[in-house]
Design a protein around this motif. Sequence first.
Motif, mmCIF file in Angstrom:
data_model
loop_
_atom_site.group_PDB
_atom_site.id
_atom_site.type_symbol
_atom_site.label_atom_id
_atom_site.label_comp_id
_atom_site.label_asym_id
_atom_site.label_seq_id
_atom_site.Cartn_x
_atom_site.Cartn_y
_atom_site.Cartn_z
ATOM 1 N N ALA A 1 17.592 37.482 11.916
ATOM 2 C CA ALA A 1 18.950 37.431 12.445
ATOM 3 C C ALA A 1 19.057 36.499 13.654
ATOM 4 C CB ALA A 1 19.382 38.826 12.852
ATOM 5 N N LYS A 2 20.291 36.064 13.895
ATOM 6 C CA LYS A 2 20.614 35.290 15.084
ATOM 7 C C LYS A 2 21.148 36.277 16.122
ATOM 8 C CE LYS A 2 23.299 32.023 14.022
ATOM 9 N NZ LYS A 2 24.352 31.014 13.797
ATOM 10 N N VAL A 3 20.432 36.403 17.263
ATOM 11 C CA VAL A 3 20.776 37.380 18.291
ATOM 12 C C VAL A 3 21.148 36.648 19.580
ATOM 13 C CG1 VAL A 3 19.965 39.346 19.656
ATOM 14 C CG2 VAL A 3 19.183 39.071 17.292
ATOM 15 N N ASN B 1 30.329 29.484 19.846
ATOM 16 C CA ASN B 1 29.564 28.400 19.218
ATOM 17 C C ASN B 1 28.573 28.891 18.170
ATOM 18 O OD1 ASN B 1 30.847 26.501 20.839
ATOM 19 N ND2 ASN B 1 29.264 26.565 22.398
ATOM 20 N N LEU B 2 27.976 30.057 18.395
ATOM 21 C CA LEU B 2 26.871 30.523 17.561
ATOM 22 C C LEU B 2 27.271 31.457 16.432
ATOM 23 C CD1 LEU B 2 24.379 31.354 20.441
ATOM 24 C CD2 LEU B 2 24.209 29.431 18.854
ATOM 25 N N ARG B 3 28.267 32.287 16.651
ATOM 26 C CA ARG B 3 28.624 33.364 15.718
ATOM 27 C C ARG B 3 27.367 34.156 15.334
ATOM 28 N NH1 ARG B 3 33.630 34.100 16.894
ATOM 29 N NH2 ARG B 3 35.048 32.514 16.160
ATOM 30 N N PRO B 4 26.761 34.835 16.335
ATOM 31 C CA PRO B 4 25.507 35.555 16.082
ATOM 32 C C PRO B 4 25.698 36.774 15.188
ATOM 33 C CG PRO B 4 26.347 36.077 18.252
ATOM 34 C CD PRO B 4 27.237 34.998 17.701
ATOM 35 N N ASP B 5 24.569 37.276 14.707
ATOM 36 C CA ASP B 5 24.564 38.478 13.876
ATOM 37 C C ASP B 5 24.544 39.748 14.720
ATOM 38 O OD1 ASP B 5 24.283 37.015 11.377
ATOM 39 O OD2 ASP B 5 22.258 36.560 12.086
ATOM 40 N N PHE B 6 24.127 39.620 15.987
ATOM 41 C CA PHE B 6 24.011 40.766 16.884
ATOM 42 C C PHE B 6 24.126 40.254 18.314
ATOM 43 C CE2 PHE B 6 22.389 44.407 19.066
ATOM 44 C CZ PHE B 6 22.535 45.480 18.206
ATOM 45 N N VAL B 7 24.782 41.032 19.196
ATOM 46 C CA VAL B 7 24.923 40.664 20.608
ATOM 47 C C VAL B 7 24.377 41.792 21.476
ATOM 48 C CG1 VAL B 7 26.536 40.078 22.470
ATOM 49 C CG2 VAL B 7 26.995 39.282 20.133
ATOM 50 N N VAL B 8 23.500 41.424 22.424
ATOM 51 C CA VAL B 8 23.019 42.339 23.460
ATOM 52 C C VAL B 8 23.715 41.907 24.735
ATOM 53 C CG1 VAL B 8 21.034 43.213 24.723
ATOM 54 C CG2 VAL B 8 20.786 42.573 22.312
ATOM 55 N N LEU B 9 24.476 42.811 25.351
ATOM 56 C CA LEU B 9 25.398 42.442 26.417
ATOM 57 C C LEU B 9 25.273 43.357 27.629
ATOM 58 C CD1 LEU B 9 27.948 40.768 27.258
ATOM 59 C CD2 LEU B 9 29.299 42.424 25.964
ATOM 60 N N VAL C 1 16.774 33.705 18.781
ATOM 61 C CA VAL C 1 17.385 34.262 19.985
ATOM 62 C C VAL C 1 18.034 33.147 20.813
ATOM 63 C CG1 VAL C 1 17.009 35.596 22.087
ATOM 64 C CG2 VAL C 1 15.670 36.100 20.038
ATOM 65 N N HIS C 2 19.244 33.427 21.264
ATOM 66 C CA HIS C 2 19.970 32.553 22.176
ATOM 67 C C HIS C 2 20.327 33.393 23.393
ATOM 68 C CE1 HIS C 2 20.465 29.457 19.072
ATOM 69 N NE2 HIS C 2 20.497 30.507 18.260
ATOM 70 N N VAL C 3 20.309 32.788 24.573
ATOM 71 C CA VAL C 3 20.604 33.535 25.795
ATOM 72 C C VAL C 3 21.761 32.884 26.548
ATOM 73 C CG1 VAL C 3 18.251 34.410 26.047
ATOM 74 C CG2 VAL C 3 18.898 32.290 27.196
ATOM 75 N N GLU D 1 11.973 37.274 19.450
ATOM 76 C CA GLU D 1 11.393 36.109 18.775
ATOM 77 C C GLU D 1 10.086 36.476 18.074
ATOM 78 O OE1 GLU D 1 11.186 33.067 21.778
ATOM 79 O OE2 GLU D 1 13.317 32.588 21.553
ATOM 80 N N LEU D 2 9.271 37.281 18.720
ATOM 81 C CA LEU D 2 8.025 37.725 18.085
ATOM 82 C C LEU D 2 8.294 38.519 16.822
ATOM 83 C CD1 LEU D 2 5.972 38.703 21.244
ATOM 84 C CD2 LEU D 2 5.361 36.934 19.579
#
Length: 141
Positions: free
Chosen positions: A2-4, A43-51, A28-30, A22-23
């Motif tokens: 996934a893209k997080v 820009n990313l439309r991630p699959d999951f967001v940690v906020l 992962v994008h921050v 990542e491991l």
Amino acid sequence: MAKVLVVDDDPSIRQLLSDVLELDGHEVHVAVDGADGVQAYANLRPDFVVLDVMMPRLDGYEVLRRIRTAEESTVPVLLLSAAPDCAARGREIGASYYLAKPFTADEVLYLIDGVLGHETPMADVRAAVDVARGRGYSGYT
């Protein structure tokens, strides 16, 4: 995987979560604050967001509001905060999950993998956390 997107103003939390996710095979994008988080989400439309909730420029609640109004987004969002009233307020705005700080990296990883349907064996979660710990993190395990 996934893209997080991880949005937190604390560099040690960003690094720990990035390393562990990542491991586990996630992309992962921050973002370093709320305003950057809104832009990164667009820009990313991630699959999951940690906020994180408490951040400069825009707090996590405002970021969450903007995410939820972006094309009626249903992306899972995990709120992180040390404040006790954040769970209820976050739920009202549209948070999917909440973890109180301090949290453990394996809690975050296990939650994300469970939500996204990736069953990570607990031994693999522990191995990823142990590698991240070896990089000198403290306070969050």
